[in-house]
Design a protein around this motif. Structure first.
Motif, PDB file in Angstrom:
ATOM      1  N   PHE B 301       0.808  -1.203   0.000  1.00 51.84           N
ATOM      2  CA  PHE B 301       0.000   0.000   0.000  1.00 51.84           C
ATOM      3  C   PHE B 301       0.851   1.267   0.000  1.00 51.84           C
ATOM      4  O   PHE B 301       0.601   2.179  -0.756  1.00 51.84           O
ATOM      5  CB  PHE B 301      -0.928   0.027   1.219  1.00 51.84           C
ATOM      6  CG  PHE B 301      -2.022  -0.982   1.141  1.00 51.84           C
ATOM      7  CD1 PHE B 301      -2.160  -1.965   2.102  1.00 51.84           C
ATOM      8  CD2 PHE B 301      -2.917  -0.972   0.084  1.00 51.84           C
ATOM      9  CE1 PHE B 301      -3.175  -2.898   2.013  1.00 51.84           C
ATOM     10  CE2 PHE B 301      -3.936  -1.907  -0.003  1.00 51.84           C
ATOM     11  CZ  PHE B 301      -4.066  -2.875   0.968  1.00 51.84           C
ATOM     12  N   ILE B 302       1.809   1.314   0.866  1.00 53.45           N
ATOM     13  CA  ILE B 302       2.595   2.550   0.953  1.00 53.45           C
ATOM     14  C   ILE B 302       4.054   2.174   1.151  1.00 53.45           C
ATOM     15  O   ILE B 302       4.381   1.206   1.819  1.00 53.45           O
ATOM     16  CB  ILE B 302       2.057   3.437   2.088  1.00 53.45           C
ATOM     17  CG1 ILE B 302       2.530   4.868   1.897  1.00 53.45           C
ATOM     18  CG2 ILE B 302       2.443   2.923   3.450  1.00 53.45           C
ATOM     19  CD1 ILE B 302       1.771   5.830   2.745  1.00 53.45           C
ATOM     20  N   ASP B 303       4.913   2.960   0.545  1.00 49.10           N
ATOM     21  CA  ASP B 303       6.318   2.585   0.474  1.00 49.10           C
ATOM     22  C   ASP B 303       7.069   3.104   1.694  1.00 49.10           C
ATOM     23  O   ASP B 303       7.574   4.207   1.682  1.00 49.10           O
ATOM     24  CB  ASP B 303       6.882   3.181  -0.819  1.00 49.10           C
ATOM     25  CG  ASP B 303       8.250   2.642  -1.133  1.00 49.10           C
ATOM     26  OD1 ASP B 303       8.749   1.820  -0.345  1.00 49.10           O
ATOM     27  OD2 ASP B 303       8.799   3.048  -2.150  1.00 49.10           O
ATOM     28  N   SER B 438       3.692   7.872  -2.465  1.00 52.48           N
ATOM     29  CA  SER B 438       3.887   7.444  -1.068  1.00 52.48           C
ATOM     30  C   SER B 438       4.655   8.506  -0.297  1.00 52.48           C
ATOM     31  O   SER B 438       4.336   8.809   0.854  1.00 52.48           O
ATOM     32  CB  SER B 438       4.661   6.132  -1.017  1.00 52.48           C
ATOM     33  OG  SER B 438       4.081   5.201  -1.868  1.00 52.48           O
ATOM     34  N   ALA B 439       5.681   9.066  -0.972  1.00 52.91           N
ATOM     35  CA  ALA B 439       6.517  10.061  -0.284  1.00 52.91           C
ATOM     36  C   ALA B 439       5.692  11.249   0.155  1.00 52.91           C
ATOM     37  O   ALA B 439       5.809  11.725   1.289  1.00 52.91           O
ATOM     38  CB  ALA B 439       7.631  10.514  -1.213  1.00 52.91           C
ATOM     39  N   VAL B 440       4.847  11.743  -0.733  1.00 51.56           N
ATOM     40  CA  VAL B 440       4.113  12.957  -0.393  1.00 51.56           C
ATOM     41  C   VAL B 440       3.100  12.674   0.709  1.00 51.56           C
ATOM     42  O   VAL B 440       2.850  13.527   1.567  1.00 51.56           O
ATOM     43  CB  VAL B 440       3.470  13.590  -1.656  1.00 51.56           C
ATOM     44  CG1 VAL B 440       2.204  12.897  -2.052  1.00 51.56           C
ATOM     45  CG2 VAL B 440       3.210  15.054  -1.451  1.00 51.56           C
ATOM     46  N   GLY B 441       2.539  11.450   0.724  1.00 50.48           N
ATOM     47  CA  GLY B 441       1.623  11.103   1.804  1.00 50.48           C
ATOM     48  C   GLY B 441       2.322  11.117   3.149  1.00 50.48           C
ATOM     49  O   GLY B 441       1.834  11.702   4.119  1.00 50.48           O
ATOM     50  N   LEU B 442       3.515  10.495   3.203  1.00 53.50           N
ATOM     51  CA  LEU B 442       4.253  10.467   4.470  1.00 53.50           C
ATOM     52  C   LEU B 442       4.670  11.864   4.888  1.00 53.50           C
ATOM     53  O   LEU B 442       4.596  12.229   6.062  1.00 53.50           O
ATOM     54  CB  LEU B 442       5.486   9.583   4.326  1.00 53.50           C
ATOM     55  CG  LEU B 442       5.202   8.097   4.134  1.00 53.50           C
ATOM     56  CD1 LEU B 442       6.470   7.346   3.770  1.00 53.50           C
ATOM     57  CD2 LEU B 442       4.602   7.500   5.392  1.00 53.50           C
ATOM     58  N   VAL B 443       5.110  12.660   3.914  1.00 52.26           N
ATOM     59  CA  VAL B 443       5.580  14.010   4.226  1.00 52.26           C
ATOM     60  C   VAL B 443       4.442  14.854   4.790  1.00 52.26           C
ATOM     61  O   VAL B 443       4.616  15.561   5.780  1.00 52.26           O
ATOM     62  CB  VAL B 443       6.189  14.667   2.961  1.00 52.26           C
ATOM     63  CG1 VAL B 443       6.172  16.156   3.066  1.00 52.26           C
ATOM     64  CG2 VAL B 443       7.598  14.180   2.749  1.00 52.26           C
ATOM     65  N   THR B 444       3.239  14.777   4.178  1.00 43.38           N
ATOM     66  CA  THR B 444       2.168  15.655   4.654  1.00 43.38           C
ATOM     67  C   THR B 444       1.714  15.275   6.050  1.00 43.38           C
ATOM     68  O   THR B 444       1.434  16.148   6.863  1.00 43.38           O
ATOM     69  CB  THR B 444       0.948  15.672   3.714  1.00 43.38           C
ATOM     70  OG1 THR B 444       0.594  14.347   3.383  1.00 43.38           O
ATOM     71  CG2 THR B 444       1.227  16.455   2.469  1.00 43.38           C
ATOM     72  N   ILE B 445       1.670  13.951   6.350  1.00 40.29           N
ATOM     73  CA  ILE B 445       1.188  13.647   7.696  1.00 40.29           C
ATOM     74  C   ILE B 445       2.209  14.049   8.749  1.00 40.29           C
ATOM     75  O   ILE B 445       1.852  14.463   9.847  1.00 40.29           O
ATOM     76  CB  ILE B 445       0.758  12.167   7.830  1.00 40.29           C
ATOM     77  CG1 ILE B 445      -0.045  11.991   9.106  1.00 40.29           C
ATOM     78  CG2 ILE B 445       1.931  11.223   7.797  1.00 40.29           C
ATOM     79  CD1 ILE B 445      -0.705  10.680   9.257  1.00 40.29           C
ATOM     80  N   ILE B 446       3.507  13.969   8.390  1.00 39.28           N
ATOM     81  CA  ILE B 446       4.501  14.367   9.385  1.00 39.28           C
ATOM     82  C   ILE B 446       4.556  15.890   9.511  1.00 39.28           C
ATOM     83  O   ILE B 446       4.796  16.436  10.574  1.00 39.28           O
ATOM     84  CB  ILE B 446       5.871  13.760   9.021  1.00 39.28           C
ATOM     85  CG1 ILE B 446       5.768  12.243   9.150  1.00 39.28           C
ATOM     86  CG2 ILE B 446       6.959  14.290   9.911  1.00 39.28           C
ATOM     87  CD1 ILE B 446       6.967  11.503   8.662  1.00 39.28           C
ATOM     88  N   GLU B 447       4.295  16.585   8.406  1.00 37.56           N
ATOM     89  CA  GLU B 447       4.303  18.053   8.465  1.00 37.56           C
ATOM     90  C   GLU B 447       3.074  18.612   9.147  1.00 37.56           C
ATOM     91  O   GLU B 447       3.013  19.814   9.422  1.00 37.56           O
ATOM     92  CB  GLU B 447       4.355  18.628   7.050  1.00 37.56           C
ATOM     93  CG  GLU B 447       5.721  18.630   6.426  1.00 37.56           C
ATOM     94  CD  GLU B 447       5.663  19.018   4.964  1.00 37.56           C
ATOM     95  OE1 GLU B 447       4.577  19.385   4.480  1.00 37.56           O
ATOM     96  OE2 GLU B 447       6.707  18.941   4.312  1.00 37.56           O
ATOM     97  N   CYS B 448       2.079  17.770   9.369  1.00 40.01           N
ATOM     98  CA  CYS B 448       0.828  18.208   9.984  1.00 40.01           C
ATOM     99  C   CYS B 448       1.090  18.934  11.294  1.00 40.01           C
ATOM    100  O   CYS B 448       0.532  19.996  11.540  1.00 40.01           O
ATOM    101  CB  CYS B 448      -0.042  16.969  10.213  1.00 40.01           C
ATOM    102  SG  CYS B 448      -1.668  17.315  10.810  1.00 40.01           S
TER     103      CYS B 448
END
Lengths: 308, 532
Positions: B301-303, B438-448
């Protein structure tokens, strides 16, 4: 001789009793004294150097206000000049006096009894024949922010109208709400059952909530800040519309979106059909010619993907 | 250019070479019919060759990005989606005062609505990535548009503030998240050579849509009140579905490009070369690949192997620090102006100037990022943009009067636009288009976290000191430090990447030669086939 003694005695007796009678007879009741001196006093003074000046005076309670005008005069300083007072354009009776030039200035002062809303307004002291004029505008604190656009609410919903007095101005005693009925204003009272209007007052803010709105509830509403001297008004318009109003643009935009989406998807399908039929011919040709070149990277990429 | 020539006697041998050896598939092959010889050319991205592509880029998407054609329509679709995602929460603030009075709640409670929406939008990032990885961009954007629309329509019937939090905040925010990620991802699949330009144009959607939504919202509010406006906004936001319809998946319509003309062949060779570098990195980190396969279910699902990616980690750490001070100056621009004694309309005008400058700087930045001098070293450009912002905030309190504030707004507009235009371009550059979603998904949740905490912390600074200048100094430092960090880290990263590439070319050639020698010795005595 005993008769004269009796007469004198009788007269003395009469005198004494008459005196008593005199003090017992009720005289006419004296008129009740108007307590002019019980009002507080205040003074406002202005020194004018030009031709005219306007001064705003904010009053909360009834007061004996002394207004003092001082004018420095113009080029030809006459030793005497006439001065009089005006209220709202009309000359105040018996206010005309002759002013002496004292220390290069003319001074005019008068005490006014400000007790009610009628006493408020514009008071002017005039020197000479309109040579110099100072205007004092007497008013209760005014509501600063007046909302010029109407508040929009929906039929069946509840509408909230609010009024606010500036933090810098003194707080009113209470707030009243009025609804415009033709040219009249009708005061609104919060009825307990059924709750139709609710007024929530908070020192400097007031809120009127109208439940179960109907078209008739639309119109101009007035909020009044009550001070001892008078009530200052501000108005807000309430507009009541039915739910069909915003529904029309909603449906229009919905149709536009559906048309665009359908158009784009159909265009794509047409294009792909064209490319497919055109591409089929070329694919066979190119496959034979450049099989080596084509298959290489493609197979490789699939291999690569499998690895990942 | 490194050229190696193998001679193979039969067609089968050639196929064997291609299927077996890993490096040769990255090479172009030309079969000489008469001489029965196969020439395989491998070009390495060594300085002497000179390439326009950055060393770390990898397509790995199984096709050549068209770099034009329908791609520009996709950029327009992304423009709309990204614009709505960023501008929509900001434009709703016009309704707050009346909603606050209607529900009799305090100002902080109504401000929570914005926060909940923004938090949902950022937290929904991984969900969005998973869906994009599985279904592609188009369906996700359309579903996102429908979600926001449904949220707004439901909110227009709301009876309590909780109702609004759920409908506008949670559902609306999630819908916007489903809009943002796919819009960014699809640009990576459609563009490679012109990607910075496409990114810059798409990111320009945010200020443009904000510029249109602000007066539109005011007009709707005056005509229909907040309930009617929410209903109509629900319809307007459905245009995201139109944007989604434009996001045609790349493989369905286009044929794989055939390298017949010379120009395209050169492009293919370059693309192949950059693939070699990424692939060589895989060869070197082959163990990592096996590990990631073992992660199993989640990995499909996510990398999550991205957390071992050097470039990704650099980007993540720098961004987390940067976002603490990124949005606060925008939020406090008008209050700062009012604090200086400037009237409300002039203060609002400052924000308009800022948005206008931002609008033009973003595509311009994309264009500059695309030039042959900047593109290979685009990470330095991003570091410069971040540092520029930092310096701008440090100097701001020194400028006096209204003119000073206007100058600050213009310069800040430049800085903000540059960073925003490059924000996702550099991420694509680092991890490649294949792993981007996947990268942008991880980045946005951490930048939240930083995004939500930044403005309130800055507000606390203002409250403690009673002055705005300390907040600006703090924001300046918070942006300057990541800028310098990026410069240093990317210098090392580029060096390492160049090294890895040189190594991979050398490594790649060796197994090729061995495999060929083996085959040649095996078929040494077979008859020659003649080809018709």
């Amino acid at each position: 001789m005993s008769a004269s003694w009796k007469q004198i005695l009788f007269q003395i007796l009469l005198l004494v009793s008459c005196r008593y009678i005199n003090t017992k007879t009720p005289g006419p009741t004296p008129p009740p004294l108007v307590p002019i001196t019980s009002l507080p006093t205040d003074e406002r003074s202005v020194i004018l150097e030009g031709e005219s000046h306007t001064e705003k005076v904010e009053l909360l309670n009834p007061v004996n206000l002394a207004l003092a005008c001082t004018w420095t005069g113009n080029q030809n300083k006459q030793p005497n000049i006439t001065g009089f007072w005006r209220k709202d354009g009309d000359e105040v009776e018996n206010s005309q006096v002759t002013v002496q030039l004292e220390g290069d200035q003319y001074k005019l002062k008068r005490v006014f009894s400000i007790v009610s809303e009628e006493s408020l307004g514009s008071y002017s002291c005039v020197f000479g024949s309109e040579e110099a004029k100072i205007e004092f505008v007497l008013a209760a604190p005014q509501i600063g922010e007046v909302r010029d656009k109407p508040i929009v609410s929906y039929v069946g919903d509840s509408g909230v109208i609010a009024c606010k007095m500036d933090e810098t101005k003194p707080k009113p005693i209470t707030w009243n709400w009025y609804k415009a009925n033709g040219t009249d204003k009708e005061q609104i009272f919060a009825v307990a059952e059924p709750p139709r209007h609710v007024i929530k007052n908070e020192e400097r803010k007031t809120k009127l909530v109208v439940y179960n709105l109907t078209e008739a509830d639309g119109g101009l509403y007035y909020c009044g800040a009550v001070y001892a001297i008078s009530t200052t008004m501000s108005h807000v318009e309430l507009k009541v519309i039915s739910f069909q109003e915003p529904l029309k643009p909603f449906i229009a935009i919905l149709i536009e979106v559906i048309v665009l989406v359908a158009g784009i998807l159909l265009y794509e399908r047409c294009q792909s059909k064209k490319d497919y039929t055109a591409g089929n011919g070329t694919i066979e040709q190119t496959n034979t010619m450049t099989q080596g070149e084509n298959n290489g990277p493609e197979e490789g990429s699939s291999v690569r993907q499998r690895k990942v | 250019m490194v050229t190696c020539i193998w001679h193979a006697s039969t067609r089968d041998e050639i196929k064997g070479l291609k299927a077996g050896s890993s490096c040769c598939e990255a090479a172009t092959a030309s079969y000489n019919n008469k001489a029965h010889s196969l020439t395989i050319t491998v070009s390495g991205n060594i300085r002497a060759g000179g390439s326009n592509m950055p060393p770390s880029a990898a397509t790995k998407v199984g096709h050549t990005p068209p770099d034009g054609g329908w791609g520009w329509a996709v950029v327009f679709g992304s423009f709309i989606s990204i614009g709505f995602s960023y501008a929509f929460p900001k434009s709703l603030t016009i309704y707050f005062k009346e909603i606050q009075e209607y529900f009799s709640v305090s100002y902080s409670e109504i401000a929570w609505l914005s926060s909940v929406m923004l938090a949902s939008m950022y937290a929904g990032g991984p969900v969005s990535s998973v869906l994009v990885n599985r279904f592609g961009s188009r369906p996700v954007v359309m579903v996102g548009g429908l979600m926001v629309s449904a949220g707004m329509v439901l909110a227009s019937f709301g009876q309590t503030i909780m109702h609004l939090y759920l409908c506008v905040g949670v559902i609306g925010g999630l819908g916007l998240a489903l809009n943002l990620q796919p819009a960014l991802t699809i640009i990576g699949t459609y563009f490679k050579v012109k990607r910075p330009m496409a990114n810059g144009l798409a990111m320009a959607g945010s200020p443009v849509i904000l510029f249109t939504l602000a007066p539109l919202n005011q007009f709707l509010f005056d005509s229909f009140g907040w309930r009617g406006s929410f209903l109509i906004l629900g319809a307007i936001v459905l245009n995201c579905c139109v944007a989604g319809a434009l996001m045609r998946p790349v493989n369905s319509n286009t044929q794989p490009k055939i390298e017949l003309p010379e120009r395209n062949r050169a492009a293919a060779v370059e693309a192949a070369a950059s693939d070699t570098s990424e692939q060589s990195a895989d060869l070197l980190t082959g163990e990592n690949q096996d590990e990631s396969k073992r992660q199993g279910c989640l990995h499909t699902f996510i990398d999550l192997s991205l957390f071992k990616h050097r470039g990704f980690l650099i980007y993540l750490i720098g961004n987390v620090v940067m976002f603490f001070g990124f949005f606060a100056p925008v939020v406090f621009m008008a209050p700062y102006a009012k604090h200086q004694g400037i009237d409300e309309y002039s203060a609002a005008f400052l924000l308009s100037i800022f948005a206008l400058v931002d609008m033009f700087v973003r595509p311009a930045t994309g264009f500059i990022g695309n030039t042959k001098w900047i593109r290979p070293r685009i990470q330095y450009f991003f570091s410069f943009a971040v540092s520029f912002n930092g310096v701008c905030h440090l100097l701001c309190p020194l400028l006096p009067g209204y003119t000073g504030l206007v100058v600050y707004a213009v310069i800040f507009g430049f800085g903000f636009g540059m960073v925003c235009a490059l924000l996702f371009e550099v991420l694509m550059d680092l991890v490649g288009a294949h792993r981007f979603s996947s990268a942008v998904g991880l980045v946005t949740i951490i930048e939240c976290g930083p995004v939500l905490l930044g403005p309130p912390l800055s507000g606390a600074l203002v409250d403690i000191y009673g002055e705005y200048k300390y907040m600006y100094y703090a924001c300046g430092v918070i942006m300057l430090v990541p800028g310098i960090y990026f410069f240093i880290m990317h210098y090392f990263n580029y060096k390492k990447l160049d090294e890895e590439q040189r190594q991979s070319v050398a490594v790649g050639l060796r197994p090729c030669e061995e495999a060929v020698k083996l085959k040649m010795s095996q078929d040494g005595n077979s008859a020659h086939e003649t080809d018709g």
